[in-house]
Design a protein around this motif. Structure first.
Motif, short mmCIF file in Angstrom:
data_model
loop_
_atom_site.label_atom_id
_atom_site.label_comp_id
_atom_site.label_asym_id
_atom_site.label_seq_id
_atom_site.Cartn_x
_atom_site.Cartn_y
_atom_site.Cartn_z
N TYR A 63 0.86 -1.17 0.00
CA TYR A 63 0.00 0.00 0.00
C TYR A 63 0.91 1.23 0.00
CZ TYR A 63 -3.39 -3.46 1.65
OH TYR A 63 -4.19 -4.56 1.78
N PRO A 64 1.09 1.88 -1.16
CA PRO A 64 2.05 2.99 -1.25
C PRO A 64 1.80 4.11 -0.26
CG PRO A 64 1.42 2.26 -3.45
CD PRO A 64 0.52 1.54 -2.49
N ALA A 65 0.54 4.36 0.12
CA ALA A 65 0.26 5.42 1.08
C ALA A 65 0.86 5.12 2.44
CB ALA A 65 -1.25 5.63 1.21
N LEU A 66 1.10 3.83 2.73
CA LEU A 66 1.69 3.45 4.01
C LEU A 66 3.19 3.22 3.93
CD1 LEU A 66 -0.93 0.87 5.38
CD2 LEU A 66 -0.83 3.33 5.77
N VAL A 67 3.66 2.62 2.83
CA VAL A 67 5.07 2.19 2.77
C VAL A 67 5.86 2.87 1.66
CG1 VAL A 67 4.45 -0.04 3.75
CG2 VAL A 67 4.57 0.20 1.26
N GLY A 68 5.22 3.79 0.93
CA GLY A 68 5.89 4.45 -0.17
C GLY A 68 5.88 3.61 -1.44
N GLU A 69 6.37 4.19 -2.51
CA GLU A 69 6.47 3.46 -3.78
C GLU A 69 7.66 2.49 -3.71
OE1 GLU A 69 4.35 3.55 -6.19
OE2 GLU A 69 3.14 5.28 -5.53
N ILE A 70 7.44 1.28 -4.13
CA ILE A 70 8.47 0.23 -4.06
C ILE A 70 8.88 -0.16 -5.48
CG2 ILE A 70 9.05 -2.06 -3.22
CD1 ILE A 70 8.48 -0.16 -0.96
N ILE A 127 5.49 -4.64 4.89
CA ILE A 127 5.45 -3.86 6.13
C ILE A 127 6.21 -2.55 5.95
CG2 ILE A 127 6.16 -3.82 8.56
CD1 ILE A 127 5.93 -6.89 8.50
N ALA A 128 7.39 -2.64 5.36
CA ALA A 128 8.23 -1.45 5.17
C ALA A 128 9.42 -1.82 4.31
CB ALA A 128 8.73 -0.93 6.52
N PRO A 129 10.06 -0.83 3.68
CA PRO A 129 11.34 -1.11 3.02
C PRO A 129 12.36 -1.57 4.06
CG PRO A 129 10.47 1.04 2.38
CD PRO A 129 9.66 0.58 3.54
N ALA A 130 13.23 -2.48 3.67
CA ALA A 130 14.28 -2.95 4.58
C ALA A 130 15.59 -2.24 4.32
CB ALA A 130 14.47 -4.46 4.41
N ASP A 131 15.63 -1.34 3.33
CA ASP A 131 16.89 -0.68 2.97
C ASP A 131 16.73 0.85 3.01
OD1 ASP A 131 15.17 -0.39 0.86
OD2 ASP A 131 16.51 -1.26 -0.65
N GLY A 132 15.95 1.33 3.94
CA GLY A 132 15.73 2.78 4.06
C GLY A 132 14.27 3.07 4.29
N GLN A 133 14.00 4.25 4.80
CA GLN A 133 12.61 4.57 5.13
C GLN A 133 11.89 5.21 3.94
OE1 GLN A 133 13.33 7.29 8.42
NE2 GLN A 133 12.68 9.04 7.19
N PRO A 134 10.56 5.11 3.92
CA PRO A 134 9.79 5.76 2.85
C PRO A 134 9.93 7.27 2.93
CG PRO A 134 8.47 4.12 4.01
CD PRO A 134 9.72 4.32 4.80
N VAL A 135 9.56 7.93 1.84
CA VAL A 135 9.57 9.39 1.80
C VAL A 135 8.63 9.94 2.86
CG1 VAL A 135 9.05 11.41 0.38
CG2 VAL A 135 10.13 9.39 -0.64
N GLU A 136 9.06 10.97 3.57
CA GLU A 136 8.24 11.58 4.61
C GLU A 136 6.96 12.16 3.99
OE1 GLU A 136 8.15 12.72 8.79
OE2 GLU A 136 9.62 11.57 7.65
N PRO A 137 5.79 11.83 4.55
CA PRO A 137 4.56 12.39 3.98
C PRO A 137 4.46 13.89 4.22
CG PRO A 137 4.08 11.23 6.02
CD PRO A 137 5.52 10.96 5.70
N ALA A 138 3.76 14.57 3.33
CA ALA A 138 3.55 16.01 3.51
C ALA A 138 2.66 16.24 4.73
CB ALA A 138 2.91 16.59 2.26
N THR A 174 -1.30 -0.27 16.39
CA THR A 174 -0.57 -1.30 15.66
C THR A 174 0.65 -0.63 15.03
OG1 THR A 174 -1.67 -0.96 13.53
CG2 THR A 174 -2.76 -2.44 15.11
N PRO A 175 1.66 -1.40 14.63
CA PRO A 175 2.85 -0.76 14.05
C PRO A 175 2.57 0.05 12.80
CG PRO A 175 3.35 -3.01 14.70
CD PRO A 175 1.86 -2.84 14.85
N LEU A 176 1.45 -0.22 12.12
CA LEU A 176 1.13 0.52 10.91
C LEU A 176 -0.10 1.39 11.10
CD1 LEU A 176 1.87 -2.01 8.02
CD2 LEU A 176 3.16 0.02 8.66
N GLN A 177 -0.29 1.92 12.32
CA GLN A 177 -1.41 2.84 12.52
C GLN A 177 -1.24 4.05 11.60
OE1 GLN A 177 -1.38 3.95 16.63
NE2 GLN A 177 0.29 5.40 16.42
#
Length: 378
Positions: A44-51, A77-88, A100-103
């Motif tokens: 879900y890109p809104a949660l974990v960014g574009e992969i 769950i998340a990228p394992a090689d860096g964090q997603p772009v900070e949301p505006a 939950t960890p993805l609230q």
């Protein structure tokens, strides 16, 4: 409680609103050697960014490892090689999937920061809005097909349909290809996610405020309330997520709506408790719903070798729900060839418990019949 894996994204596949399929090669093999080293994952890109291909990702593979009904997906769950772009920065303080960890923090339609807050603060009446309630997510396209069929037959404009997604199944609305396809086709005008569900066009704290938003913000002519994909059942009398269908009937009624109960019906389910009218509907509408609703019983073709006896069984079972034995109102709707043809025009695949229209027509005819009746109330 969570089975984790890390892997490398090899390919980006199909995308729809809010979701992207990925092919991921796992670093660590399974304890069960029959499970694949490459898995289909959903992000879900809104949660974990574009992969993108080549990125390493953390996956939740718990349900996949158990063979449960997640559509065969591992979940990113998340990228394992860096964090997603900070949301505006954005307004809103409604937290969904709380603690939950993805609230996720969203702007609720009833939030103090919402442009609709003044409308929602004083909203207290659905003004007779027809509200179709169903147990399974698979009923949604069939209900809307019935609505559209009857509106056309009556020569009326096609009603604006708002879908209220409750949190008994999937929490992200993005998981549902049906919702994406129905919105793209114009069959559903608005998706409103209620409770812990999120990702709709509008976010709401409760089913009550979701229904009020459907009427007073989205301008819907008709609402459908049903959980997201992934119905949970335990084979017990009360241990199933569809219990909430009865609570939705109550919500619609106390707010001045017109609740319409769509029956969960099957002629192909091998389990006795789901044959004819499922015990889920009998319990939710017979025990949980304390306010009267229109219970729609499909009149199946008596000349059909399979549907005829099933229709008789359904009518007999429904008698416990409607007057004089029960509190609800009996509504019988013809569920013949015209409705079946309308169901076949659905812009999304009709599937319930892995069975399509040809394998279990009664399931979709029953839901479509509820839509037909609801359209007469608009």
């Amino acid at each position: 409680m969570i089975t984790w894996r890390v892997g490398v994204v090899e390919q980006v596949g199909t995308s729809w609103q809010g979701a992207t399929e990925l092919s991921v090669a796992l670093d660590q093999p399974w304890a069960d050697p029959t499970l694949p080293a490459r898995v289909k994952a959903l992000a879900y890109p809104a949660l974990v960014g574009e992969i993108a291909p080549g990125r390493r990702v953390w996956l939740n593979v718990s349900a996949l490892a158990r063979g449960l009904g997640t559509g065969g997906y591992a979940l990113v769950i998340a990228p394992a090689d860096g964090q997603p772009v900070e949301p505006a920065p954005s307004a809103g303080h409604l937290v969904k999937a709380r603690y939950t960890p993805l609230q996720a923090m969203v702007l609720g339609v009833d939030d103090q920061e919402s442009e609709h807050h003044d409308t929602m603060r004083d909203a207290d009446d659905l003004e007779g809005l027809p509200v179709v309630v169903a147990d399974l997510h698979s009923a949604l396209p069939a209900i809307v097909a019935g609505v559209r069929l009857e509106a056309a037959r009556l020569g009326r404009p096609t009603p604006r349909v708002a879908y209220v997604m409750t949190d008994g199944g999937a929490l992200p609305a993005w998981f549902s290809r049906a919702v994406a396809g129905l919105r793209d086709a114009g069959w559903v005008s608005t998706c409103i996610t209620a409770g812990q569900a999120f990702g709709g066009d509008l976010e709401a704290v409760s089913v009550h405020t979701a229904l009020l938003a459907a009427r007073h913000v989205a301008g819907a002519d008709l609402a459908v309330v049903v959980q997201g994909p992934g119905n949970l059942g335990t084979g017990t009398r009360w241990g199933f997520s569809g219990v909430a269908a009865g609570e939705a009937v109550n919500a619609a009624a106390v707010l001045g709506g017109r609740p319409v109960a769509s029956l969960r019906v099957s002629g192909a389910d091998p389990r006795e408790r789901h044959l004819g009218i499922s015990h889920h509907s009998l319990t939710a509408y017979g025990r949980v719903a304390l306010c009267p609703a229109d219970v729609v019983v499909p009149l199946l073709d008596p000349a059909d070798e399979a549907l005829g006896p099933l229709g008789a069984r359904v009518r007999e079972q429904a008698a416990s729900l409607v007057a004089p034995a029960g509190r609800h109102r009996l509504v019988e709707v013809e569920a013949g060839d015209a409705l079946r043809r309308a169901l076949a025009t659905s812009p999304v695949r009709l599937s319930t418990m892995g069975r399509g229209l040809d394998q279990d027509p009664a399931a979709f005819l029953a839901a479509g019949a509820a839509g037909v009746h609801a359209a007469t109330l608009v």
